[in-house]
Design a protein around this motif. Structure first.
Motif, PDB file in Angstrom:
ATOM      1  N   ARG A 177     -14.224  27.013 -34.606  1.00 47.18           N
ATOM      2  CA  ARG A 177     -15.310  26.089 -34.293  1.00 47.18           C
ATOM      3  C   ARG A 177     -14.991  24.695 -34.831  1.00 47.18           C
ATOM      4  O   ARG A 177     -15.158  23.688 -34.133  1.00 47.18           O
ATOM      5  CB  ARG A 177     -16.624  26.610 -34.888  1.00 47.18           C
ATOM      6  N   HIS A 178     -14.504  24.624 -36.054  1.00 49.47           N
ATOM      7  CA  HIS A 178     -14.163  23.323 -36.634  1.00 49.47           C
ATOM      8  C   HIS A 178     -12.996  22.685 -35.878  1.00 49.47           C
ATOM      9  O   HIS A 178     -12.970  21.457 -35.715  1.00 49.47           O
ATOM     10  CB  HIS A 178     -13.840  23.478 -38.121  1.00 49.47           C
ATOM     11  N   ASN A 179     -12.031  23.490 -35.432  1.00 50.67           N
ATOM     12  CA  ASN A 179     -10.947  22.942 -34.621  1.00 50.67           C
ATOM     13  C   ASN A 179     -11.492  22.344 -33.328  1.00 50.67           C
ATOM     14  O   ASN A 179     -11.021  21.289 -32.863  1.00 50.67           O
ATOM     15  CB  ASN A 179      -9.928  24.035 -34.301  1.00 50.67           C
ATOM     16  N   MET A 180     -12.472  23.013 -32.738  1.00 53.27           N
ATOM     17  CA  MET A 180     -13.075  22.512 -31.502  1.00 53.27           C
ATOM     18  C   MET A 180     -13.803  21.195 -31.756  1.00 53.27           C
ATOM     19  O   MET A 180     -13.771  20.281 -30.908  1.00 53.27           O
ATOM     20  CB  MET A 180     -14.033  23.557 -30.928  1.00 53.27           C
ATOM     21  N   TRP A 181     -14.428  21.068 -32.912  1.00 54.93           N
ATOM     22  CA  TRP A 181     -15.089  19.806 -33.253  1.00 54.93           C
ATOM     23  C   TRP A 181     -14.077  18.664 -33.270  1.00 54.93           C
ATOM     24  O   TRP A 181     -14.360  17.556 -32.810  1.00 54.93           O
ATOM     25  CB  TRP A 181     -15.785  19.910 -34.608  1.00 54.93           C
TER      26      TRP A 181
END
Length: 323
Positions: A177-181
């Protein structure tokens, strides 16, 4: 709605309505999304977020409303709208039976790129999304985060200036999720406009320039994250004691505090500013009373969401930070 002029809006909707039979999903909502920003639409499950995305991306038609995307009227020029946008839905459009590279080349063919240009664009995007090493592997072998990255890479093949991301991180682990951010922030730095729906309040807080809360088919509130948080009262400082005598002394002196005799804690109304915290700490020092724990609670998007929607289907997230 914001006061931004219509010519600088990537997405503008006025009076958007949609019903299925006697069920009204969108009840005359207004949206204004400035170009080059991230706009997040929040709402409980079934609030109409995906319906709004489907309408604005020309997948379904509205019952009513003046709708413009990329400066084009949805009713009279849907082809121009489709040429200006990219869409990543809740469910991946990746074909697991072919490789990541083949998925990209298929999108390039759909955009009528030459073979040479298509291979160049595919290679560039696969590298950008850290998928080069997996490019020759079947997409069915990809992790959830890799499939999501490939999905967005496929969306970018046509170089859209407006991207709809419908709950892009649902089901991903926290790291993915943080990578997607990070990917979404990169899109923004390229000048792309992002229309984001999400069920993660932290995600909207982290990414969005403006947030609209959709409930019962209407926009319940809209603004920046900080503007929305200021709508909700209830900030406080919580002091917890292990010594009953210290607790009693503090409770007598702090008459505005709410007592919890069972947990030996006091809740003091506060907006959490440095000045108020210093005053509380100075008072504790001057009286010789020592609290064993001090926590600060300021209204966050959880509070906004619960206040505006009743908290339907919202994941629990921590609201207090120990100091």
């Amino acid at each position: 709605m914001t006061t931004t002029t219509s010519h600088s809006l990537a997405i503008a909707a006025k009076g958007l309505r949609k019903a299925y039979g006697d069920k009204t999903v969108l009840d005359g909502i207004d949206l204004a999304v400035p170009a080059g920003t991230v706009f997040s639409l929040l709402g409980p499950h079934g609030a109409g977020k995906t319906t709004a995305v489907k309408i604005l991306s020309t997948l379904i038609t509205a019952d009513a409303g003046d709708l413009r995307v990329g400066g084009h009227d949805l009713a009279t020029d849907p082809g121009a709208v489709r040429a200006a946008i990219g869409v990543t839905g809740q469910f991946s459009a990746v074909d697991g039976l072919i490789t990541g590279e083949e998925n990209m080349l298929l999108m390039a063919d759909l955009h009528h790129l030459s073979k040479r240009e298509g291979r160049g664009v595919a290679a560039e995007l696969l590298e950008r999304f850290d998928l080069t090493d997996a490019a020759k592997k079947p997409a069915s072998t990809y992790s959830g985060g890799m499939k999501r990255r490939l999905d967005i890479a496929m969306t970018l093949v046509g170089n859209p200036r407006i991207i709809f991301l419908d709950e892009p991180t649902t089901g991903l682990d926290p790291r993915s999720r943080h990578n997607m951010w990070g990917i979404i922030r990169e899109l923004l730095s390229d000048g792309v406009t992002v229309f984001l729906t999400t069920q993660y309040l932290e995600e909207a807080d982290e990414l969005a320039d403006r947030i609209a809360v959709l409930n019962d088919g209407k926009i319940a509130a809209e603004g920046t994250a900080e503007e929305l948080k200021r709508l909700i009262p209830g900030g406080h400082v919580r002091l917890r004691f292990t010594d009953p005598a210290a607790y009693q002394s503090a409770a007598v002196a702090l008459r505005d505090a709410t007592r919890d005799d069972e947990s030996l804690s006091l809740q003091i109304p506060s907006d959490g500013t440095q000045r108020e915290l210093r005053a509380i700490l100075d008072w504790l020092d001057s009286t010789g009373v020592e609290a064993d724990e001090l926590t600060v609670h300021t209204p966050d998007l959880d509070d906004v969401f619960f206040a505006l929607t009743g908290g339907t289907n919202v994941p629990n997230q921590p609201k207090e930070n120990a100091r």
